[in-house]
Design an enzyme around this catalytic site. Sequence first.
Site, short mmCIF file in Angstrom:
data_model
loop_
_atom_site.label_atom_id
_atom_site.label_comp_id
_atom_site.label_asym_id
_atom_site.label_seq_id
_atom_site.Cartn_x
_atom_site.Cartn_y
_atom_site.Cartn_z
CD1 TRP A 225 -0.03 -1.47 3.12
CD2 TRP A 225 0.61 0.66 3.30
NE1 TRP A 225 0.78 -1.37 4.23
CE2 TRP A 225 1.18 -0.08 4.36
CE3 TRP A 225 0.88 2.03 3.22
CZ2 TRP A 225 1.99 0.51 5.33
CZ3 TRP A 225 1.70 2.61 4.17
CH2 TRP A 225 2.25 1.85 5.21
NE ARG B 83 10.04 -1.27 -7.30
CZ ARG B 83 10.53 -1.03 -6.08
NH1 ARG B 83 11.19 0.08 -5.85
NH2 ARG B 83 10.34 -1.88 -5.11
CE LYS C 283 -2.87 -9.48 -2.68
NZ LYS C 283 -3.34 -8.17 -2.17
CB ALA D 25 -1.95 -3.22 -0.56
N GLY E 86 6.50 -6.47 -0.26
CA GLY E 86 5.78 -6.39 1.01
C GLY E 86 6.69 -6.79 2.15
CD GLU F 154 12.67 -5.42 -4.97
OE1 GLU F 154 13.21 -4.87 -3.98
OE2 GLU F 154 13.27 -5.61 -6.04
CG LEU F 155 11.05 -9.76 0.88
CD1 LEU F 155 11.59 -11.06 1.44
CD2 LEU F 155 9.57 -9.87 0.59
NE ARG G 146 11.31 8.54 -0.82
CZ ARG G 146 11.12 7.61 -1.76
NH1 ARG G 146 10.35 7.86 -2.77
NH2 ARG G 146 11.72 6.45 -1.68
CB CYS H 182 11.02 -0.93 1.66
SG CYS H 182 11.16 -0.33 -0.02
CD GLU I 203 10.42 -2.36 7.08
OE1 GLU I 203 9.69 -3.36 7.22
OE2 GLU I 203 10.75 -1.90 5.98
P1 NAD Z 1 2.35 -6.90 3.72
O1 NAD Z 1 3.34 -7.98 3.54
O2 NAD Z 1 1.42 -6.97 4.87
O3 NAD Z 1 1.40 -6.77 2.43
C1 NAD Z 1 1.96 -6.68 1.14
C2 NAD Z 1 1.03 -7.37 0.17
O4 NAD Z 1 0.94 -8.74 0.53
C3 NAD Z 1 -0.40 -6.84 0.16
O5 NAD Z 1 -0.86 -6.83 -1.17
C4 NAD Z 1 -1.16 -7.87 0.98
O6 NAD Z 1 -2.51 -7.97 0.61
C5 NAD Z 1 -0.42 -9.13 0.60
N1 NAD Z 1 -0.55 -10.21 1.55
C6 NAD Z 1 -0.66 -10.14 2.89
N2 NAD Z 1 -0.77 -11.39 3.41
C7 NAD Z 1 -0.74 -12.26 2.37
C8 NAD Z 1 -0.79 -13.67 2.25
N3 NAD Z 1 -0.92 -14.46 3.31
N4 NAD Z 1 -0.73 -14.21 1.02
C9 NAD Z 1 -0.59 -13.42 -0.05
N5 NAD Z 1 -0.52 -12.08 -0.01
C10 NAD Z 1 -0.58 -11.50 1.20
O7 NAD Z 1 3.18 -5.57 3.72
P2 NAD Z 1 2.63 -4.08 3.80
O8 NAD Z 1 2.35 -3.79 5.22
O9 NAD Z 1 1.56 -3.82 2.81
O10 NAD Z 1 3.89 -3.27 3.28
C11 NAD Z 1 4.89 -2.91 4.14
C12 NAD Z 1 6.11 -3.81 3.95
O11 NAD Z 1 6.48 -3.84 2.58
C13 NAD Z 1 7.30 -3.29 4.70
O12 NAD Z 1 7.98 -4.34 5.31
C14 NAD Z 1 8.15 -2.69 3.58
O13 NAD Z 1 9.51 -2.60 3.89
C15 NAD Z 1 7.87 -3.58 2.46
N6 NAD Z 1 8.17 -2.93 1.18
C16 NAD Z 1 9.27 -3.34 0.49
C17 NAD Z 1 9.62 -2.70 -0.68
C18 NAD Z 1 10.84 -3.13 -1.44
O14 NAD Z 1 10.95 -2.76 -2.59
N7 NAD Z 1 11.75 -3.89 -0.85
C19 NAD Z 1 8.83 -1.67 -1.17
C20 NAD Z 1 7.70 -1.27 -0.45
C21 NAD Z 1 7.37 -1.93 0.73
#
Ligand code: NAD
Length: 479
Positions: free
Chosen positions: A152, A161, A176, A178, A230, A252-253, A280, A286, A383
């Site tokens: 999100w 990207r 899919k 967020a 995520g 990308e975590l 930002r 991330c 984090e």
């Molecule tokens: P999240 O992992 O909760 O959610 C990310 C996505 O995964 C969403 O679309 C969500 O619906 C989906 N998701 C959640 N549970 C799932 C499951 N069991 N099966 C399949 N999909 C599932 O993360 P978030 O809170 O939305 O985003 C924040 C995290 O993302 C932070 O840790 C951040 O560092 C990371 N992030 C990383 C990058 C990168 O490029 N490395 C960029 C942006 C965000």
Amino acid sequence: MSIDDEVPRDLFINGAWTPAGAAFEVTDPATGRVIASVADATGQDAIRALDAAAGAQKAWAAIAPRIRADILRHAFELMSRDAESLARLATAETGRPLAESRAEVAYAADFLRWFAEEAVRIGGDFRTAPSGDHRILTARQPVGPCYLITPWNFPLAMVTRKVGPALAAGCTMVVKPAEQTPLCALALAALLAEAGVPDGVVNVVPTLSPAEVTTALLGDGRLRKLSFTGSTEVGRRLLAQSADGVLRTSMELGGNAPFLVFDDADVDEAVNGAVLAKMRNAGQSCVAANRFLVHEAVADAFTQGLADRLAALRSGVGTDPDSQVGPLVDTAARDRIEGLVADAERRGAKVIVGGRPLPGPGYFFPPTVLTGVPEDAPLVTQEIFGPVAPITTYPGEESMVTAANATSAGLVAFAYTRDLDRALRVGEALETGMVGLNRGLVSNAAAPFGGIKQSGLGREGGFEGIEEYLEVKYLALQG
Ligand code: NAD
């Protein structure tokens, strides 16, 4: 495109807006108000989307690269045409200041432009086998139907990207977004269709049941690739789930970026970079600077400079032109950050600026600076994903680099020094995929974005980004 009427809210499958059996609500985190109700895909809906992607794969892969490039370029131009309405939409679902959303639109559109340029540069090579009796030809072919999961925090850029390089490579896809920010992804689907992306190539399935949709797709043998952005926790689970189908994966975590300020740094520049790297998206990035590792000799000047700058920032709703800092994504995020700060205080840290949540209705936490934060405080080891800057001081380069690397995350690091030898030495020693040297911002469509260690697998952007969506085919030719 106003939030009230023109923004699509249905599933986008095979080029058609498709209602779902249920809907879920999207909230503006700056006000807590519901702004839209969006179709809620089931596992069956997701399989229909994969039917469309699998059906479109062969024809899309066969289209001339120049045509794929022209479509992507057209999509870039449409994003530029619609920049203001897309920025307003991103602000509506993230709550953040419009200026930040405008910057995201430009960054997001750049991936479409960059990969339009890369679509016509997919190459192979020709070698003579060492034995001399045959030739080795290599070609690159699209991986096949992809499943793209986005977070999100940057609801436009995280989609382009992935979609940009996947389209350029000749892959079809199910996206899919967020559940907090589905509207930007749906608006992008409409825009890509207008740009000429054929039916079935891009499908978008918002859902409140990501695990159900994901299990359905990962269990289908037609899917060839998962790209996920995520949290590390969810990424780890998806890697395990992808093992059954031996899927190509890109991850990308999460990060835990150290921001190092050496004794020979230009402290004013370091403060400028720190504000950018920390603030930002209210720290919900991330690549946000997570921990500030500062040499004792410049600690007072840096702390004072950063505290003054952060104290002057104005939090507020995204549509107010005076707002400089937006809200956190939800109450849980605000409570978690309040807990991390309180815990650090109990461990002896001192709050210099901020420190307590702001009153509602939005989920605001003020820019916060703490000093004397112990290295084992969760505020430093986790984090943060919020506007909090913990500062810890060190006596020299070696201890700073050791502390910087003492984490399982490895996405990005930042280092400020006037000594070029030190910049290169430290840049090579830091265990991250990216390093900002005297620079607080690393994201660029032309650069390979990604992490090492538990921050991920693969790269997005740059020359490397398209490789994630290509397989190398080797042909052995007698003679
Ligand atoms: P999240 O992992 O909760 O959610 C990310 C996505 O995964 C969403 O679309 C969500 O619906 C989906 N998701 C959640 N549970 C799932 C499951 N069991 N099966 C399949 N999909 C599932 O993360 P978030 O809170 O939305 O985003 C924040 C995290 O993302 C932070 O840790 C951040 O560092 C990371 N992030 C990383 C990058 C990168 O490029 N490395 C960029 C942006 C965000």
